[in-house]
Scaffold this motif. Sequence first.
Motif, PDB file in Angstrom:
ATOM      1  N   GLN A 121       0.863  -1.193  -0.194  1.00 54.83           N
ATOM      2  CA  GLN A 121      -0.031   0.031   0.031  1.00 54.83           C
ATOM      3  C   GLN A 121       0.892   1.247   0.081  1.00 54.83           C
ATOM      4  OE1 GLN A 121      -3.286  -0.295  -0.316  1.00 54.83           O
ATOM      5  NE2 GLN A 121      -2.986  -2.386  -0.376  1.00 54.83           N
ATOM      6  N   SER A 122       2.133   1.169   0.252  1.00 49.92           N
ATOM      7  CA  SER A 122       2.869   2.281   0.495  1.00 49.92           C
ATOM      8  C   SER A 122       4.123   2.044  -0.536  1.00 49.92           C
ATOM      9  CB  SER A 122       3.439   2.828   1.797  1.00 49.92           C
ATOM     10  OG  SER A 122       4.043   3.780   1.928  1.00 49.92           O
ATOM     11  N   MET A 123       4.587   2.631  -1.465  1.00 46.76           N
ATOM     12  CA  MET A 123       5.707   2.427  -2.385  1.00 46.76           C
ATOM     13  C   MET A 123       6.653   3.217  -2.203  1.00 46.76           C
ATOM     14  SD  MET A 123       5.012  -0.763  -3.272  1.00 46.76           S
ATOM     15  CE  MET A 123       6.497  -1.190  -4.435  1.00 46.76           C
ATOM     16  N   ASP A 124       6.687   3.999  -1.020  1.00 49.56           N
ATOM     17  CA  ASP A 124       7.749   5.243  -0.993  1.00 49.56           C
ATOM     18  C   ASP A 124       9.233   4.498  -0.829  1.00 49.56           C
ATOM     19  OD1 ASP A 124       9.374   6.579   1.694  1.00 49.56           O
ATOM     20  OD2 ASP A 124       8.463   8.197   0.214  1.00 49.56           O
ATOM     21  N   ALA A 125      10.005   5.050  -1.521  1.00 52.92           N
ATOM     22  CA  ALA A 125      11.421   4.560  -1.679  1.00 52.92           C
ATOM     23  C   ALA A 125      12.031   4.420  -0.408  1.00 52.92           C
ATOM     24  CB  ALA A 125      12.383   5.453  -2.659  1.00 52.92           C
ATOM     25  N   SER A 126      11.804   5.372   0.466  1.00 51.06           N
ATOM     26  CA  SER A 126      12.596   5.558   1.741  1.00 51.06           C
ATOM     27  C   SER A 126      12.286   4.151   2.745  1.00 51.06           C
ATOM     28  CB  SER A 126      12.386   6.659   2.618  1.00 51.06           C
ATOM     29  OG  SER A 126      11.163   7.022   2.769  1.00 51.06           O
ATOM     30  N   GLU A 127      10.962   3.902   2.679  1.00 52.16           N
ATOM     31  CA  GLU A 127      10.089   2.949   3.429  1.00 52.16           C
ATOM     32  C   GLU A 127      10.597   1.474   2.711  1.00 52.16           C
ATOM     33  OE1 GLU A 127       6.154   4.841   5.011  1.00 52.16           O
ATOM     34  OE2 GLU A 127       6.163   3.781   2.901  1.00 52.16           O
ATOM     35  N   LEU A 128      10.831   1.420   1.405  1.00 57.71           N
ATOM     36  CA  LEU A 128      11.368   0.248   0.802  1.00 57.71           C
ATOM     37  C   LEU A 128      12.735   0.085   1.238  1.00 57.71           C
ATOM     38  CD1 LEU A 128       9.936   0.076  -2.548  1.00 57.71           C
ATOM     39  CD2 LEU A 128       9.384  -1.519  -1.025  1.00 57.71           C
ATOM     40  N   ARG A 129      13.651   0.903   1.311  1.00 55.94           N
ATOM     41  CA  ARG A 129      14.747   0.970   1.876  1.00 55.94           C
ATOM     42  C   ARG A 129      15.126   0.400   3.097  1.00 55.94           C
ATOM     43  NH1 ARG A 129      18.444   0.723  -2.238  1.00 55.94           N
ATOM     44  NH2 ARG A 129      17.925   2.295  -3.943  1.00 55.94           N
ATOM     45  N   ARG A 130      14.318   0.890   3.859  1.00 59.00           N
ATOM     46  CA  ARG A 130      14.139   0.349   5.101  1.00 59.00           C
ATOM     47  C   ARG A 130      13.836  -0.872   5.562  1.00 59.00           C
ATOM     48  NH1 ARG A 130      12.160   5.689   6.350  1.00 59.00           N
ATOM     49  NH2 ARG A 130      10.013   4.931   6.494  1.00 59.00           N
ATOM     50  N   ALA A 131      12.774  -1.560   4.702  1.00 59.62           N
ATOM     51  CA  ALA A 131      12.030  -2.765   4.832  1.00 59.62           C
ATOM     52  C   ALA A 131      13.253  -3.601   4.216  1.00 59.62           C
ATOM     53  CB  ALA A 131      10.978  -2.916   4.326  1.00 59.62           C
ATOM     54  N   TYR A 132      13.950  -3.452   3.304  1.00 56.77           N
ATOM     55  CA  TYR A 132      14.857  -4.493   2.705  1.00 56.77           C
ATOM     56  C   TYR A 132      16.180  -4.038   2.789  1.00 56.77           C
ATOM     57  CZ  TYR A 132      11.159  -6.213  -0.375  1.00 56.77           C
ATOM     58  OH  TYR A 132       9.762  -6.924  -0.533  1.00 56.77           O
ATOM     59  N   SER A 133      16.589  -3.561   4.058  1.00 54.11           N
ATOM     60  CA  SER A 133      17.931  -3.217   4.637  1.00 54.11           C
ATOM     61  C   SER A 133      18.227  -4.815   5.377  1.00 54.11           C
ATOM     62  CB  SER A 133      18.021  -2.084   5.543  1.00 54.11           C
ATOM     63  OG  SER A 133      17.143  -2.165   6.463  1.00 54.11           O
ATOM     64  N   GLY A 134      19.634  -4.742   5.371  1.00 59.17           N
ATOM     65  CA  GLY A 134      19.880  -5.933   5.939  1.00 59.17           C
ATOM     66  C   GLY A 134      19.784  -7.082   5.650  1.00 59.17           C
ATOM     67  N   PRO A 135      20.060  -8.322   6.153  1.00 58.87           N
ATOM     68  CA  PRO A 135      20.004  -9.685   5.530  1.00 58.87           C
ATOM     69  C   PRO A 135      18.785 -10.157   5.091  1.00 58.87           C
ATOM     70  CG  PRO A 135      20.211  -9.990   7.780  1.00 58.87           C
ATOM     71  CD  PRO A 135      20.422  -8.584   7.481  1.00 58.87           C
ATOM     72  N   VAL A 136      18.711 -10.997   3.888  1.00 61.02           N
ATOM     73  CA  VAL A 136      17.659 -11.444   3.188  1.00 61.02           C
ATOM     74  C   VAL A 136      16.541 -11.953   4.547  1.00 61.02           C
ATOM     75  CG1 VAL A 136      16.664 -13.198   1.494  1.00 61.02           C
ATOM     76  CG2 VAL A 136      18.749 -12.183   1.210  1.00 61.02           C
ATOM     77  N   SER A 137      17.161 -12.519   5.616  1.00 58.02           N
ATOM     78  CA  SER A 137      16.019 -13.269   6.371  1.00 58.02           C
ATOM     79  C   SER A 137      15.317 -12.280   6.991  1.00 58.02           C
ATOM     80  CB  SER A 137      16.996 -13.959   7.454  1.00 58.02           C
ATOM     81  OG  SER A 137      17.939 -13.056   8.048  1.00 58.02           O
ATOM     82  N   GLY A 138      15.413 -10.801   6.907  1.00 61.48           N
ATOM     83  CA  GLY A 138      14.950  -9.755   7.660  1.00 61.48           C
ATOM     84  C   GLY A 138      14.167  -8.994   6.763  1.00 61.48           C
ATOM     85  N   TRP A 139      14.010  -9.660   5.348  1.00 63.71           N
ATOM     86  CA  TRP A 139      13.082  -8.697   4.309  1.00 63.71           C
ATOM     87  C   TRP A 139      11.476  -9.080   4.670  1.00 63.71           C
ATOM     88  CZ3 TRP A 139      15.730  -9.942  -0.948  1.00 63.71           C
ATOM     89  CH2 TRP A 139      17.095  -9.504  -1.195  1.00 63.71           C
ATOM     90  N   PRO A 140      10.789  -8.571   3.983  1.00 62.12           N
ATOM     91  CA  PRO A 140       9.131  -8.761   4.217  1.00 62.12           C
ATOM     92  C   PRO A 140       8.966 -10.072   3.177  1.00 62.12           C
ATOM     93  CG  PRO A 140       9.747  -6.445   3.465  1.00 62.12           C
ATOM     94  CD  PRO A 140      10.933  -7.241   3.460  1.00 62.12           C
ATOM     95  N   ARG A 141       8.266 -11.018   4.115  1.00 63.43           N
ATOM     96  CA  ARG A 141       7.923 -12.126   3.679  1.00 63.43           C
ATOM     97  C   ARG A 141       7.168 -11.954   2.111  1.00 63.43           C
ATOM     98  NH1 ARG A 141       4.290 -15.719   7.275  1.00 63.43           N
ATOM     99  NH2 ARG A 141       6.026 -15.510   8.764  1.00 63.43           N
ATOM    100  N   ALA A 142       7.859 -12.919   1.507  1.00 63.40           N
ATOM    101  CA  ALA A 142       7.256 -13.012   0.035  1.00 63.40           C
ATOM    102  C   ALA A 142       5.890 -13.384   0.077  1.00 63.40           C
ATOM    103  CB  ALA A 142       8.173 -14.057  -0.858  1.00 63.40           C
TER     104      ALA A 142
END
Length: 345
Positions: free
Chosen positions: A11-32
């Motif tokens: 619902q929110s594709m703001d680039a900075s939010e995506l950067r924060r959510a996909y920072s760090g290792p893959v194990s911490g990414w949003p669930r597919a």
Amino acid sequence: MLFLTAAGLRQSMDASELRRAYSGPVSGWPRAEVDAGVDFVEFGPLPALLPPDTIEAQRIALGARLFDERRLSATGQFACASCHSPELGFGDGLRTSFGHDRRRGQRNAPGLYTVGFQNTLFWDGRSPTLEHQALQPIANPIEMAGHPRQIEGWINRDESYRRGFGAAFGVPRIGMAEVARALASFERSLRPPQTPWDRVFTRGTEVLTDQQLQGLHLFRTKARCANCHNGPLLTDQKFHNLGISFYGRRREDIGRYGITHDPADVGRFRTPSLRAVRRTGPYMHNGLFPSLAGVVNLYVAGGGVDRAAQSATTSAPPPRHDPQLQKLALTPDERAALVAFLEIL
């Protein structure tokens, strides 16, 4: 508060939010987001290629030489590399390949970068091993049309091949089995070139542009790509019907049904790896799409449309629509972002 779920980020594709959510290792990414029953494997790097021992290095070298060996064909004009050129992503850049007597085959030459990891080979999965696969194009009358007895004749008269196979395989006489084993050793040594996707696993998503990162998120969520393209290879190694078998039409190809004779397999083809996909066009089993944008548009449309009436050209029943294909509500910008992501894999 960070959006740590894929549904929230959708619902929110703001680039900075995506950067924060996909920072760090893959194990911490949003669930597919995948369908119920899908055996999803998380994204990751390809396994490291271990240095070969002396014998295996000799086998790889022999296989590399044979890969370029035109005498494996009936006319002495075709080699494995004719349809699988290193300069073309180990494909040939054609919709479908030309072979013996300039005859055109029915299927696209797939790239070979990840064949060492695949559990079946060819678009229809007919070969269970690289050793089995290696001999099929050589003997195929519309590919290389080679004759095993003739090949064994000249290769055993070639002193350098005799020395090489003697050292690598310890055989006094070279047979097609040894030819296949050498070619398989070479193909197992292949890896795709380094890309930004490889650097994601060492440096993080900071190596991606905002557009590429949006494409990654779409790939894992509303674009539904991760249902079939997941794991280090970005493939489920299964078979799916995308509605482009041209069942009942001029380009008809019944796919895996020709191997299994299972009605569920009509029009199904193996899910290819997406590693280095930018280099391996045109795309699909029949080379139908010259660009990745065309592939994305196919999925946005929910796949192709199969005919429901029995074809007069085959006993195979009409294909069944793959339930994982659904029409997608992707904007032009989202489609462009998805292509941008695919191009860095």
